[in-house]
Design an enzyme around this catalytic site. Structure first.
Site, PDB file in Angstrom:
ATOM      1  CG  ASP A   1       9.973 -12.461  -2.782  1.00  0.00           C
ATOM      2  OD1 ASP A   1      10.787 -11.636  -2.325  1.00  0.00           O
ATOM      3  OD2 ASP A   1      10.102 -13.695  -2.642  1.00  0.00           O
TER       4      ASP A   1
ATOM      5  CG  HIS B   1      15.232 -10.970  -7.753  1.00  0.00           C
ATOM      6  ND1 HIS B   1      15.955  -9.910  -7.280  1.00  0.00           N
ATOM      7  CD2 HIS B   1      14.808 -11.648  -6.658  1.00  0.00           C
ATOM      8  CE1 HIS B   1      15.980  -9.946  -5.948  1.00  0.00           C
ATOM      9  NE2 HIS B   1      15.279 -10.996  -5.545  1.00  0.00           N
TER      10      HIS B   1
HETATM   11  C1  BG6 Z   1      14.933 -13.061  -2.547  1.00  0.00           C
HETATM   12  C2  BG6 Z   1      13.489 -13.420  -2.340  1.00  0.00           C
HETATM   13  O1  BG6 Z   1      15.042 -11.729  -2.964  1.00  0.00           O
HETATM   14  O2  BG6 Z   1      15.492 -13.926  -3.495  1.00  0.00           O
HETATM   15  C3  BG6 Z   1      13.369 -14.855  -1.886  1.00  0.00           C
HETATM   16  O3  BG6 Z   1      12.908 -12.569  -1.362  1.00  0.00           O
HETATM   17  C4  BG6 Z   1      14.096 -15.774  -2.832  1.00  0.00           C
HETATM   18  O4  BG6 Z   1      12.008 -15.231  -1.774  1.00  0.00           O
HETATM   19  C5  BG6 Z   1      15.515 -15.272  -3.090  1.00  0.00           C
HETATM   20  O5  BG6 Z   1      14.131 -17.064  -2.277  1.00  0.00           O
HETATM   21  C6  BG6 Z   1      16.219 -16.086  -4.142  1.00  0.00           C
HETATM   22  O6  BG6 Z   1      17.553 -15.651  -4.215  1.00  0.00           O
HETATM   23  P1  BG6 Z   1      18.742 -16.618  -4.584  1.00  0.00           P
HETATM   24  O7  BG6 Z   1      19.947 -15.765  -4.570  1.00  0.00           O
HETATM   25  O8  BG6 Z   1      18.753 -17.695  -3.563  1.00  0.00           O
HETATM   26  O9  BG6 Z   1      18.398 -17.151  -5.948  1.00  0.00           O
END
Ligand code: BG6
Length: 467
Positions: free
Chosen positions: A230, A235
């Site tokens: 995930d 990311h």
């Molecule tokens: C998403 C994940 O891609 O990114 C989530 O699936 C996570 O689990 C989220 O909470 C976090 O993103 P941001 O922009 O809130 O840091």
């Protein structure tokens, strides 16, 4: 904005991401005038009609939208919404798209946004093919793209049977965050930092993204993915590439992807012995979770980029759900000076190394912490810091949220901030040893910083968080 009016086919239109980000994002883009004439067709497993979908959208704006929704803006947006249940198959979707295009009465373009779990992507792609919705279309694929090397390779191959690579936009919303792009500006627009951006000066790097959020209603998705798929393989590795890449020859999609892919090619395979997997206590009794689930809600690992710039510099990554704080930081620890003339009890080095920290919070923040002299007699040192917050600059106007920015880029055909098939396949390849023999999950208390061994993992260093 895009050159032509857009017909958006939003698959997974009632899901968590659609409600939290995509519907509020599309609403903002529409009401701020970025996408005039845009039509949105929601598609999901839910048996709704257009009015039912309007209610879902309205609920999403009220719950998650950052802005006030005026009656006028809402009416215009509501009128642009339509819905087809997945059970209607290709014919129903085709008919809905035709209706939308006719109502526009001018040349238009399609954006298919697949906000669906990895195992649902392919059937939807096939349906789009069957419905003849390929020409004049672009397709946005949500992460994770596949769940391992074999599935990503096969997904790419199947996808290419229907869509050409230029039509495919693999999204990673962290790259749409202003502070992520600011890393590029910071590194390559200044003369000060790049000369020290290497193994001669940097001791290690931390990318730390603890979250306080739990599972919410996402068990169906999360049980298939877990924290590594995930967050990390998507990311965190994308951010790592921005931190570690060589200067691209131009700030354009191909040179940037090329440099990022070189980073991924230089990454050593993830060693399961360098990984801590955790699960928050109580996870197994969440709704929709297998009572014996082995899914990790926390992961920390050490990885290496084995090239001239970074050989020997560990990169530590951590992320997880239901942790003590929600933060998104990148912290660079500099090497100790070669010699110290300060007495051991002066405090030098006592609070860890000097650091440069990027905060990926919505408005970029940065801090540089260093040792300085405490005023008074003798030579006592303290850790001090220089702080920068974008919020204090007065430069922040009506910023586009990460998803908004990327949706707009996809509509304009700009791939600069999207990931490539090659890069993603390589990341799954380096992940293979971990995916094949994952260490056991260890329970951690909700509100903690993860299971205990996370400290051994980073020793002799220490996590920068909590500050
Ligand atoms: C998403 C994940 O891609 O990114 C989530 O699936 C996570 O689990 C989220 O909470 C976090 O993103 P941001 O922009 O809130 O840091």
């Amino acid at each position: 904005g895009p050159r032509l009016p857009q017909v958006v086919v939003l698959v997974g239109a009632t899901g968590d991401l659609a409600r939290r980000k995509l519907l509020p994002g599309l609403f903002h883009l529409a009401s701020a005038g970025f996408i005039p004439g845009c039509r949105i067709i929601g598609v999901s497993l839910d048996d709704l009609d257009a009015d039912g979908f309007r209610q879902v959208a309205r609920g999403a704006l009220d719950e998650f939208g950052a802005r006030k929704v005026s009656a006028e803006a809402w009416e215009a947006f509501a009128a642009s919404l339509d819905y087809v249940p997945l059970s209607g198959g290709a014919p129903a979707l085709k008919a809905a798209v035709e209706r939308a295009e006719q109502s526009l009465g001018t040349e238009s373009q399609r954006l298919h946004y697949l906000s669906v779990p990895p195992n649902a992507a392919l059937p939807v792609v096939r349906m789009l093919g069957e419905a003849g919705l390929v020409a004049r279309s672009r397709i946005v694929m949500e992460k994770p793209f596949g769940t391992d090397l074999a599935s990503a390779v096969s997904l790419n191959a199947r996808l290419h049977e229907v869509f050409a690579e230029e039509q495919i936009f693999r999204i990673d919303h962290f790259l749409g965050k202003e502070p992520a792009q600011n890393i590029l500006a910071f590194r390559f627009a200044n003369g000060l930092f790049e000369p020290i951006w290497n193994r001669n000066f940097i001791d290690h790097v931390q990318i730390d993204v603890p979250e306080t959020l739990g599972l919410g209603k996402r068990a169906g998705f999360y049980e298939q993915t877990g924290a590594y798929r995930d967050m990390v393989v998507t990311h965190l590795f994308q951010i790592l590439a921005f931190m570690a890449m060589e200067p691209p020859t131009a700030l354009e999609p191909q040179p940037i992807s090329e440099e990022k892919n070189k980073v991924f090619r230089s990454m050593l395979p993830i060693n399961p012995g360098d990984v801590v997997r955790g699960q928050y206590s109580g996870y197994r009794s969440e709704e929709g979770v297998d009572p014996e689930s082995d899914t990790e809600t926390f992961i920390a690992l050490k990885c290496h980029i084995d090239n001239w710039r970074w050989a020997g510099v560990p990169f530590y990554l951590r992320t997880g759900k239901r942790l003590a704080e929600g933060q998104r930081i990148i912290s660079i620890a500099f090497r100790e000076p070669p010699k110290s003339m300060f007495p051991p009890n002066s405090g030098v080095g006592s609070q860890g190394p000097d650091h440069l920290t990027f905060d990926l919070a919505d408005a970029s923040k940065m801090s540089l912490s260093f040792y300085g002299k405490r005023p008074g007699p003798g030579m006592r040192l303290d850790k001090l810091s220089l702080q920068f917050a974008m919020r204090d600059t007065g430069l922040i106007g009506d910023v586009l949220e990460a998803y908004e920015r990327l949706i707009l880029d996809a509509m304009r055909g700009d791939r600069t901030l999207f990931t490539t098939a090659e890069g993603i396949e390589r990341l799954w390849q380096v992940s293979t040893p971990l995916l094949e023999s994952p260490p056991p999950v260890r329970l951690y208390a909700q509100g903690s910083w993860g299971p205990k061994p996370v400290h051994q993992l980073i020793a002799p260093h220490a996590w920068r968080l909590p500050f």
